[in-house]
Design a protein around this motif. Sequence first.
Motif, PDB file in Angstrom:
ATOM      1  N   GLU A 101      34.463  59.809  81.119  1.00 37.54           N
ATOM      2  CA  GLU A 101      34.747  59.799  79.149  1.00 37.54           C
ATOM      3  C   GLU A 101      36.307  59.691  79.135  1.00 37.54           C
ATOM      4  OE1 GLU A 101      32.520  63.346  77.561  1.00 37.54           O
ATOM      5  OE2 GLU A 101      34.083  64.576  79.127  1.00 37.54           O
ATOM      6  N   ASP A 102      37.439  60.046  79.765  1.00 40.13           N
ATOM      7  CA  ASP A 102      38.313  60.332  79.291  1.00 40.13           C
ATOM      8  C   ASP A 102      39.004  59.131  80.872  1.00 40.13           C
ATOM      9  OD1 ASP A 102      38.527  62.069  77.231  1.00 40.13           O
ATOM     10  OD2 ASP A 102      37.738  63.464  78.954  1.00 40.13           O
ATOM     11  N   GLY A 103      40.464  58.731  79.927  1.00 43.05           N
ATOM     12  CA  GLY A 103      41.561  58.220  81.223  1.00 43.05           C
ATOM     13  C   GLY A 103      40.530  56.474  81.655  1.00 43.05           C
ATOM     14  N   LEU A 104      39.705  56.480  81.248  1.00 36.34           N
ATOM     15  CA  LEU A 104      38.895  55.164  81.683  1.00 36.34           C
ATOM     16  C   LEU A 104      39.664  53.615  81.267  1.00 36.34           C
ATOM     17  CD1 LEU A 104      35.031  55.851  80.295  1.00 36.34           C
ATOM     18  CD2 LEU A 104      36.433  56.572  82.120  1.00 36.34           C
ATOM     19  N   THR A 105      39.912  52.822  82.759  1.00 34.61           N
ATOM     20  CA  THR A 105      40.477  51.678  82.586  1.00 34.61           C
ATOM     21  C   THR A 105      39.339  50.287  81.765  1.00 34.61           C
ATOM     22  OG1 THR A 105      39.061  51.307  84.418  1.00 34.61           O
ATOM     23  CG2 THR A 105      42.076  51.405  84.378  1.00 34.61           C
ATOM     24  N   HIS A 106      37.909  50.797  81.420  1.00 31.81           N
ATOM     25  CA  HIS A 106      36.537  50.061  80.870  1.00 31.81           C
ATOM     26  C   HIS A 106      35.450  50.983  81.345  1.00 31.81           C
ATOM     27  CE1 HIS A 106      35.943  49.782  85.698  1.00 31.81           C
ATOM     28  NE2 HIS A 106      34.497  49.995  85.577  1.00 31.81           N
ATOM     29  N   VAL A 107      34.647  50.701  79.898  1.00 32.04           N
ATOM     30  CA  VAL A 107      33.073  51.662  79.166  1.00 32.04           C
ATOM     31  C   VAL A 107      32.282  51.405  80.935  1.00 32.04           C
ATOM     32  CG1 VAL A 107      31.268  52.110  78.248  1.00 32.04           C
ATOM     33  CG2 VAL A 107      33.492  51.607  77.563  1.00 32.04           C
ATOM     34  N   THR A 108      32.108  52.967  81.613  1.00 26.34           N
ATOM     35  CA  THR A 108      30.844  52.680  82.921  1.00 26.34           C
ATOM     36  C   THR A 108      29.431  52.787  82.428  1.00 26.34           C
ATOM     37  OG1 THR A 108      33.679  53.130  84.214  1.00 26.34           O
ATOM     38  CG2 THR A 108      30.788  53.232  85.145  1.00 26.34           C
ATOM     39  N   HIS A 109      28.560  52.159  83.179  1.00 32.55           N
ATOM     40  CA  HIS A 109      27.144  52.679  82.287  1.00 32.55           C
ATOM     41  C   HIS A 109      27.124  52.932  84.015  1.00 32.55           C
ATOM     42  CE1 HIS A 109      27.513  51.826  78.386  1.00 32.55           C
ATOM     43  NE2 HIS A 109      27.420  50.218  78.693  1.00 32.55           N
ATOM     44  N   ILE A 110      25.340  53.916  83.721  1.00 29.38           N
ATOM     45  CA  ILE A 110      24.868  54.101  85.375  1.00 29.38           C
ATOM     46  C   ILE A 110      23.606  53.412  85.428  1.00 29.38           C
ATOM     47  CG2 ILE A 110      26.570  55.438  86.483  1.00 29.38           C
ATOM     48  CD1 ILE A 110      24.713  57.742  85.841  1.00 29.38           C
ATOM     49  N   ASP A 111      22.659  52.695  86.224  1.00 25.32           N
ATOM     50  CA  ASP A 111      21.315  52.198  86.271  1.00 25.32           C
ATOM     51  C   ASP A 111      21.276  54.022  86.098  1.00 25.32           C
ATOM     52  OD1 ASP A 111      19.443  51.403  86.520  1.00 25.32           O
ATOM     53  OD2 ASP A 111      18.869  50.772  88.237  1.00 25.32           O
ATOM     54  N   PHE A 112      19.692  54.065  85.998  1.00 24.64           N
ATOM     55  CA  PHE A 112      19.204  55.760  85.489  1.00 24.64           C
ATOM     56  C   PHE A 112      17.645  55.803  85.695  1.00 24.64           C
ATOM     57  CE2 PHE A 112      19.279  60.146  84.999  1.00 24.64           C
ATOM     58  CZ  PHE A 112      18.984  60.568  85.516  1.00 24.64           C
ATOM     59  N   VAL A 125      35.861  76.212  95.054  1.00 28.92           N
ATOM     60  CA  VAL A 125      35.941  75.084  94.526  1.00 28.92           C
ATOM     61  C   VAL A 125      37.216  75.381  93.387  1.00 28.92           C
ATOM     62  CG1 VAL A 125      35.964  72.856  94.721  1.00 28.92           C
ATOM     63  CG2 VAL A 125      34.876  74.257  96.262  1.00 28.92           C
ATOM     64  N   HIS A 126      38.100  74.427  93.227  1.00 28.63           N
ATOM     65  CA  HIS A 126      38.786  74.073  91.644  1.00 28.63           C
ATOM     66  C   HIS A 126      38.619  73.177  91.284  1.00 28.63           C
ATOM     67  CE1 HIS A 126      39.749  78.434  91.821  1.00 28.63           C
ATOM     68  NE2 HIS A 126      41.114  78.192  92.732  1.00 28.63           N
ATOM     69  N   THR A 127      37.679  72.840  90.271  1.00 23.66           N
ATOM     70  CA  THR A 127      37.272  71.544  90.332  1.00 23.66           C
ATOM     71  C   THR A 127      38.402  70.863  88.218  1.00 23.66           C
ATOM     72  OG1 THR A 127      35.999  71.647  88.338  1.00 23.66           O
ATOM     73  CG2 THR A 127      34.734  72.192  90.626  1.00 23.66           C
ATOM     74  N   PRO A 128      38.227  69.847  88.384  1.00 28.42           N
ATOM     75  CA  PRO A 128      38.956  69.036  87.101  1.00 28.42           C
ATOM     76  C   PRO A 128      38.564  69.328  85.725  1.00 28.42           C
ATOM     77  CG  PRO A 128      39.086  66.906  88.424  1.00 28.42           C
ATOM     78  CD  PRO A 128      38.285  68.436  89.381  1.00 28.42           C
ATOM     79  N   TYR A 129      36.928  70.082  85.865  1.00 34.49           N
ATOM     80  CA  TYR A 129      36.284  70.381  85.117  1.00 34.49           C
ATOM     81  C   TYR A 129      35.394  71.501  84.966  1.00 34.49           C
ATOM     82  CZ  TYR A 129      35.517  65.634  85.980  1.00 34.49           C
ATOM     83  OH  TYR A 129      36.103  64.063  86.056  1.00 34.49           O
ATOM     84  N   GLY A 130      36.755  72.912  85.513  1.00 32.61           N
ATOM     85  CA  GLY A 130      36.423  73.893  85.815  1.00 32.61           C
ATOM     86  C   GLY A 130      35.263  74.437  86.407  1.00 32.61           C
ATOM     87  N   GLU A 131      35.753  76.319  86.132  1.00 34.68           N
ATOM     88  CA  GLU A 131      34.957  76.322  87.936  1.00 34.68           C
ATOM     89  C   GLU A 131      33.795  76.122  87.816  1.00 34.68           C
ATOM     90  OE1 GLU A 131      37.281  78.237  89.593  1.00 34.68           O
ATOM     91  OE2 GLU A 131      37.950  77.137  88.508  1.00 34.68           O
ATOM     92  N   PRO A 132      33.090  76.081  88.977  1.00 33.94           N
ATOM     93  CA  PRO A 132      31.923  75.878  89.233  1.00 33.94           C
ATOM     94  C   PRO A 132      30.367  77.255  89.150  1.00 33.94           C
ATOM     95  CG  PRO A 132      33.083  75.097  91.149  1.00 33.94           C
ATOM     96  CD  PRO A 132      34.123  75.911  90.253  1.00 33.94           C
TER      97      PRO A 132
END
Length: 245
Positions: free
Chosen positions: A119-130, A27-34
């Motif tokens: 981190e890149d190309g965002l339309t808004h800052v995104t947070h997650i509940d962790f 599987v090739h990904t936008p984030y490099g190779e697994p």
Amino acid sequence: MSIEFAVIGGTGLTEIEGLEVIHREVVHTPYGEPSGPVTHGMIEGKRIAFLARHGYTHTIPPHRVNYRANLWALKSLGVEKVVAIAAVGGITPEMQPTRLAIPDQIIDYTYGRAHTFFEDGLTHVTHIDFSHPYCAEMRTALLAAGECANLDVVPRGTYAATQGPRLETAAEIARLERDGCDLVGMTAMPEASLARELGLCYASCAVVANWAAGKDSEEITMDEIRDNLITGMANVRALLRALIC
């Protein structure tokens, strides 16, 4: 047939016994190779996916694992649930070598790792509940599987995620214990938070491979870790069989 769940194998688990391999997929990904191809297989009549976190020849150190590519690859294949296996050191008394633990909390001490998709190309800052880093549904399933397999599983614990690849000093372990940590390992983060960002139901099974530094009078050796993982990973395989059934 949809994938029941994916297993990310850690140190000591580069394959699953009894898995009937259907095919391996690059599987090739936008984030490099697994870390390697994703193995598709059948076990007990159910389809699962498997990925070796450190590569199938165990050559990728924890700080160099491409966690984003690994999680993105699984998500792109339709995976919704992930069981992550991790070899750890035991800090508190119940976390003795060869035991399995299903942690419920994490403290992150890592640095310099690519730790978010937002981190890149965002339309808004995104947070997650962790607040609760592990999926309650998968944790419950793992605990039930442990009971079904008659395994001695610790039902909770706080995982200290350290940078590696070196092991910790005795003073560092003393600090982690003061911070409330029960286990120490090198791969929980950013793997868990990336899974949350992708909406994956993710939980971990930690295999205690050794007492952490300063918790035993003996020097930590790779032989000790290897010997304990033989027993610990046999228990993991029993847990996974029970989970699949």
